[in-house]
Design an enzyme around this catalytic site. Sequence first.
Site, PDB file in Angstrom:
ATOM      1  N   GLU A 312       0.797  -1.228   0.000  1.00  0.00           N
ATOM      2  CA  GLU A 312       0.000   0.000   0.000  1.00  0.00           C
ATOM      3  C   GLU A 312       0.830   1.278   0.000  1.00  0.00           C
ATOM      4  OE1 GLU A 312       0.454  -1.498   4.213  1.00  0.00           O
ATOM      5  OE2 GLU A 312      -0.351  -2.325   2.372  1.00  0.00           O
ATOM      6  N   ASP A 354      20.748  12.573 -31.587  1.00  0.00           N
ATOM      7  CA  ASP A 354      20.877  13.312 -32.828  1.00  0.00           C
ATOM      8  C   ASP A 354      22.295  13.871 -32.896  1.00  0.00           C
ATOM      9  OD1 ASP A 354      20.016  14.533 -35.222  1.00  0.00           O
ATOM     10  OD2 ASP A 354      19.744  16.422 -34.167  1.00  0.00           O
ATOM     11  N   ASP A 627      17.393  17.988 -30.190  1.00  0.00           N
ATOM     12  CA  ASP A 627      17.014  19.373 -29.905  1.00  0.00           C
ATOM     13  C   ASP A 627      16.252  20.042 -31.039  1.00  0.00           C
ATOM     14  OD1 ASP A 627      19.006  19.622 -31.757  1.00  0.00           O
ATOM     15  OD2 ASP A 627      20.229  21.044 -30.627  1.00  0.00           O
ATOM     16  N   ASP A 631      13.260  15.870 -34.021  1.00  0.00           N
ATOM     17  CA  ASP A 631      13.533  14.923 -32.942  1.00  0.00           C
ATOM     18  C   ASP A 631      12.327  14.695 -32.028  1.00  0.00           C
ATOM     19  OD1 ASP A 631      16.251  14.638 -33.667  1.00  0.00           O
ATOM     20  OD2 ASP A 631      16.710  16.530 -32.682  1.00  0.00           O
ATOM     21  N   ASN A 720       2.006  -3.513   9.056  1.00  0.00           N
ATOM     22  CA  ASN A 720       2.388  -3.008   7.736  1.00  0.00           C
ATOM     23  C   ASN A 720       2.695  -1.510   7.763  1.00  0.00           C
ATOM     24  OD1 ASN A 720       2.250  -5.439   6.456  1.00  0.00           O
ATOM     25  ND2 ASN A 720       0.247  -5.117   5.535  1.00  0.00           N
TER      26      ASN A 720
END
Length: 890
Positions: A312, A354, A627, A631, A720
């Site tokens: 949880e 690139d 950039d 791309d 728990n």
Amino acid sequence: MAPTSTALLPKGLFAGGRKERRPIKVSPILVETAVAGASAAFDRLRSRPSGLTSEEAERRVEEVGPNVLAKDQRTGIGKLLWHAILNPLVVLLAVLSAISFATGDARAGIVMALMIVLGVSLKLVQEAKADRAAARLKAMISVTAAVVRDGSPREIAVSELVPGDVVRLAAGDMVPGDVRIVTAKDLFVIQSSLTGESFPVEKFEVEKSASASSPTDLTSVAFLGTSVESGTAVALVVSTGASTYLGGMAQSLSEQTTQTAFDRGIANFTWLMVRFILVMVPVVFLINGLTKGNWTEAFFFAVAVAVGLTPEMLPMIVTVCLSKGAIAMSRKKVIVKRINAIQNLGAMDVLCTDKTGTLTLDRVILERYCDVVLRQNDDVLTLAYLNSYFQTGLKNVLDRAILAHEEAHADARVAEYTKVDEIPFDFQRRIMSVVVRTPGGKDRIVSKGAPEAIFARCQRFELDGEELPIEDVILEDLREEYERLSAEGFRVLAIASKELEPRGIVKGDATPYGRADEADLVLNGYVAFLDPPKETAPAAIEALRRHGISVKVVTGDNELVARKICAEVGLPTEHVLLGGDVEKMNDAELEEAAERATVFARVSPAHKQRIIHALQARKHTVGFMGDGINDAPALRAADVGISVDSAVDIAKESADMILLEKSLMVLEEGVLEGRKVFANILKYIRMGASSNFGNMFSVLGASIFVPYLPMLPIQILANNLLYDIGQTAIPTDEVDPEQVEKPRPWEMKSLTRFIVFIGPCSSIFDYTTYLMMLYVFGCWNVGTPAAAAHSERLFQTGWFVESLLTQTLIIHVIRTKKIPFLQSRASWTLIAMSVAIMAVGVALPFTALGAYLGFVPLPSPYWPLVALTLLCYMLLTQGVKVWLLRHRWI
């Protein structure tokens, strides 16, 4: 955008506007008109050289919609909420929370509901950012265009353009749509944003590349998103808005982000726990119902076991770890836009990058100036400098590179020369010449241009101060020399000159020199240009290689340039894959080829996206660094998209992370931080999953042999929660250096083996605790109701304390591959939290809260026995861990 109608325009005209994620296609009619010619293009689009009428334009706007790339439309909050809820862990917690409320265990239900709210809220915030890239693209088209309407030129908003419009282009203009060039004069277009090419591309009115493998190779069309470097043109608009090549990219960006390896790993882990629960809970229910005869009590206990098996706190632990990582990375000049990507950065084993602007400076420079045998020659540099300095036309990127070359300034002695005349560049000659008066009083013609054009005008060549005749055999040798430069990826210009006796002033507008004088020249040498690699690129690539990351270059530039740059930054170039080859391959073939290749050249944005998916299909965690506009699709497709601060807005919006410093060494630091984050998250998951797995066997045994519930539902949840609170310090923990040396992908097999072998270790000592409580402390005594109640509460207290102490302490064994406490120590925060939780566990049975939870004080002999249990448990777990490591199973 309104649906396309075929009433006015030919069928299929706007087929390119369909929303297709892969591949990104250009409108078929654009290719058709490029091949057929300008006249056929006018006929195909029902237009004319004088342009559309205003009435025709208005009708077409109604039919095809405005020239925008994306509607300003965001996904509704309801839909985003629904996507956030559709998560296995959320569904599991919701079901268990509902059962807890239905069975009267409101405390457990409230705690799990809070976990749901936290997890859903975080996911909702991330989903709300998914459509920003399309909005960024729309902002690009907020300019005007020079269009011919009703037979006369006018300026209109680019959004009002329609297919069939005739537009005029000049230097500095943005191309307002996908257009077919009708007439062109010295037209050069910068399309690096789409292809990654550093140099402007010449465009013509006649198509010269009809068999081009990529639409961007067509020489008679220009695309939205590109701009005019020099020259003028008249063009016919063929595609607008979503039908354009860039529009296909915009639609791809607006689609939902691909699920990352980390997201898939969390989901797989959750489903693993769900499978455990679906198997164990019914078994526990049946065993307790059959052995104890109280089916209602058995049901409550089965629900409690399900709650105990649910991780949880996983969303909170993951969020804290990732947030801490994001803060740490911000100090190292990395902006994290999507925190889940931090883990993916650490797991990344392939980086596709690139070339232009990422590995290179994105600036053309003069790299070589040499004589005809490729030896450096300052006289050639001086001649090139004089030519560029004295020309009066628009200076292109090559002229600017020559003029920026500092070494030429002093040697050229420009003040000693006087310009006499100029013979402008044209595309038939492909030469530009200037005539200067030398200090000796003679005139000198200095020409530069394409080598083949210069060769045709040369009779002699200069070498070591001597002028020698060019014979046929010599000519071939000279060609081989300059072709060597081209083969190395350079853009080459030849320099030639000759001296003449001064001429008098010519009457009228004529000049004393003309094209006829560009003959009998002397070939002096060559100047070669390149967009050079960044100084930090080789070191960064080597550092990434040391950390187990394979670097692959994916560029739209040509193969020769790509090979040159890759060789200079230390990347192997034996296996190069071209965009044309990618286009012909099916997915299986591309997967095989992409695995081998280190360089991908002449690839389109769609090809980049396919390459990313192919590598992901081979089980790689793929990062992409770029950039440019071209791309953006690949940045979205990658497990982690990385851009730089100087990138275009669309690339930065599509990226998961942005480097604030152009040095690629920053990326290495980000990778190490990502691996630290993953290591700490994995500690929690391994700890929680193995503990829960072991607890299943413990619960089964207790259900069979113990005559009462081994632990109350609220006690299981309290156990728990205390354990989870103790683990919230994991994000502060130190990580051993060897854990960040190599990529750490999410491996369910490794995690499953860890759970299967480590989990039962805790069960062994749970059973020894059962025996201790039953036989040493008399918890078998159920002869009277009072004795039975005391035995039950004492047993539950003893197992609760032992379970909490072992779970809390064992994290120090699991967190490292070394010997805990001796060879590797946790952070002081984690140590302090562990001590605090263990202290709470020890003290709880003696408090009023403990009594409320059903605990009783434990007898004194219990404590040395539980201490011995802890020691034996740690030794056994350490032994099993070492055995697993030796077999390379974890």
